[in-house]
Scaffold this motif. Structure first.
Motif, PDB file in Angstrom:
ATOM      1  N   GLY A  46      34.982  50.697  52.032  1.00 20.54           N
ATOM      2  CA  GLY A  46      33.683  50.843  51.382  1.00 20.54           C
ATOM      3  C   GLY A  46      32.975  49.508  51.233  1.00 20.54           C
ATOM      4  N   ASP A  47      31.807  49.552  50.606  1.00 23.59           N
ATOM      5  CA  ASP A  47      30.962  48.358  50.518  1.00 23.59           C
ATOM      6  C   ASP A  47      30.955  47.705  49.146  1.00 23.59           C
ATOM      7  N   PHE A  67      40.380  48.443  44.425  1.00 23.48           N
ATOM      8  CA  PHE A  67      40.215  48.153  45.847  1.00 23.48           C
ATOM      9  C   PHE A  67      38.926  47.349  46.039  1.00 23.48           C
ATOM     10  N   TYR A  68      39.046  46.245  46.763  1.00 24.22           N
ATOM     11  CA  TYR A  68      37.899  45.385  47.035  1.00 24.22           C
ATOM     12  C   TYR A  68      37.215  45.820  48.338  1.00 24.22           C
ATOM     13  N   GLY A  69      35.888  45.841  48.310  1.00 28.15           N
ATOM     14  CA  GLY A  69      35.131  46.289  49.474  1.00 28.15           C
ATOM     15  C   GLY A  69      34.350  45.165  50.121  1.00 28.15           C
ATOM     16  N   ALA A  70      33.490  45.540  51.074  1.00 27.14           N
ATOM     17  CA  ALA A  70      32.635  44.594  51.809  1.00 27.14           C
ATOM     18  C   ALA A  70      33.445  43.517  52.511  1.00 27.14           C
ATOM     19  N   LEU A  71      34.569  43.903  53.107  1.00 25.69           N
ATOM     20  CA  LEU A  71      35.440  42.952  53.800  1.00 25.69           C
ATOM     21  C   LEU A  71      35.491  43.208  55.305  1.00 25.69           C
ATOM     22  N   ASN A  72      34.592  44.084  55.791  1.00 21.61           N
ATOM     23  CA  ASN A  72      34.632  44.474  57.211  1.00 21.61           C
ATOM     24  C   ASN A  72      36.029  44.955  57.598  1.00 21.61           C
ATOM     25  N   LEU A  73      36.636  45.688  56.702  1.00 21.18           N
ATOM     26  CA  LEU A  73      38.003  46.159  56.928  1.00 21.18           C
ATOM     27  C   LEU A  73      38.048  47.160  58.073  1.00 21.18           C
ATOM     28  N   ASP A  74      38.950  46.919  59.003  1.00 22.65           N
ATOM     29  CA  ASP A  74      39.144  47.828  60.136  1.00 22.65           C
ATOM     30  C   ASP A  74      40.632  48.104  60.275  1.00 22.65           C
TER      31      ASP A  74
END
Length: 207
Positions: A46-47, A67-74
């Motif tokens: 998520g963002d 959960f931390y977002g905006a990490l360009n997690l793939d």
């Protein structure tokens, strides 16, 4: 068959007529380099930073996690196999955020335990329909850090291998070590294991 919550199953069944927003979340159990204590660090696709429930891979009980977002997690494809081959999942994320830097540089993630969850969001409320379901349990195999050139954004790609399968293939040196075996009532079975392969034993004639 995998056991999932009733709400999660209902959302999947209703997706054909309605809609759902699939997300993924990953939890790393890193080690604090100073104290040796385990530290829980969670990312999701998520963002924004959120708190929601996921099913623990240890207890099977739903628990709240950050959960931390905006990490360009793939998170790469999770292999579904029926044999005992070791499955590997690739997890890539940006190293720009402070929490990402803390995870890979501040903490020790060598052989860290990892849980990957599938999360379904309601398309209208943008809230999880139920606790995130376990998709993969593993441990960190390697985590190379890509240092970018000036003006570029670096990333980290963590390779995670299946925890259960890796344990089946793990060797215990205590069982093969001569010193380790000797502590068991003077057992000297492995005393010559390091040299026996070079022995020349004469057959049919005097040496």
């Amino acid at each position: 068959m995998k056991d999932i919550s009733a709400n999660f199953l209902a959302a999947l069944q209703a997706a054909r007529d309605g809609s759902i927003v699939p997300r993924r979340a990953v939890t790393f159990y890193a080690k604090d380099r100073l104290t040796g204590a385990l530290v829980e660090v969670g990312f999701w696709t998520g963002d924004e930073d959120v708190v929601f429930e996921v099913v623990s891979g240890t207890t099977g009980v739903a628990e709240e996690r950050t959960f931390y977002g905006a990490l360009n997690l793939d998170i790469g494809e999770i292999p579904r196999v029926a044999d005992l081959t070791t499955q590997t999942v690739s997890i890539r994320f940006s190293q720009v955020a402070d929490i990402a830097q803390q995870l890979v540089r501040g903490y020790d993630i060598r052989l860290a335990r990892v849980e990957i969850h599938d999360v379904l969001l309601d398309a209208t409320a943008k809230q999880p329909v139920g606790p995130g379901e376990i998709a993969f349990l593993g441990q960190v195999d390697e985590a190379p850090i890509h240092t970018p050139a000036a003006g570029e954004e670096g990333d980290v790609t963590v390779s995670v291998i299946s925890e259960a399968i890796s344990m089946l293939s793990r060797t215990n040196p205590q069982k093969a070590s001569y010193q380790g075996q000797k502590r068991r009532s003077g057992d000297e079975w492995g005393k010559y294991k390091g040299t026996v392969g070079t022995w020349e034993v004469p057959w049919g004639q005097k040496s």
